[in-house]
Write an enzyme that holds these catalytic residues in place. Sequence first.
Site, short mmCIF file in Angstrom:
data_model
loop_
_atom_site.label_atom_id
_atom_site.label_comp_id
_atom_site.label_asym_id
_atom_site.label_seq_id
_atom_site.Cartn_x
_atom_site.Cartn_y
_atom_site.Cartn_z
CB CYS A 79 31.72 10.01 4.97
SG CYS A 79 32.52 9.12 6.26
CB CYS A 126 30.05 9.33 8.13
SG CYS A 126 31.67 10.07 8.20
CG ASP A 127 26.39 9.75 6.20
OD1 ASP A 127 26.12 9.94 7.16
OD2 ASP A 127 27.35 10.26 5.36
#
Length: 133
Positions: free
Chosen positions: A58, A61-62
């Site tokens: 992701c 997300c990261d």
Amino acid sequence: MIELGEVTKLTDEGEYKRLETTSGEMLARAVLVATGSDYKKIGVPGESEYYARGVHYCATCDGAFYRDKRLVVVGGGNSAVQESIFLTRFASHIDLLVRSDHFRASDVLQKELGRHKEKIPCTSIRPRMRLSA
């Protein structure tokens, strides 16, 4: 506020939504249903061992964990191209590994990808990459 429980009923009461849960009732102005998903794995050695320690699924997300780093994105469809474009906010360089002989991403996304040549140069887009398990 974070509540743990299973939602058993949801009703719309105008400005508020009423949720009946195993922990009791609650009212909310909005309800976000986050059912999660399972990411598509590529099945190469080290993928499981390095999950969340260099292997991620992701970008939103990261991606920030890899500011000013060189990254590799695997895939040639819409998701891979979108994630690559998003990662240009953080990464110093992105190699896009396409496993087939052509992109499956939409023409619109391919044109947008072309606008990021500084961080995703054409030479770093590699078709027909074989990833073996």
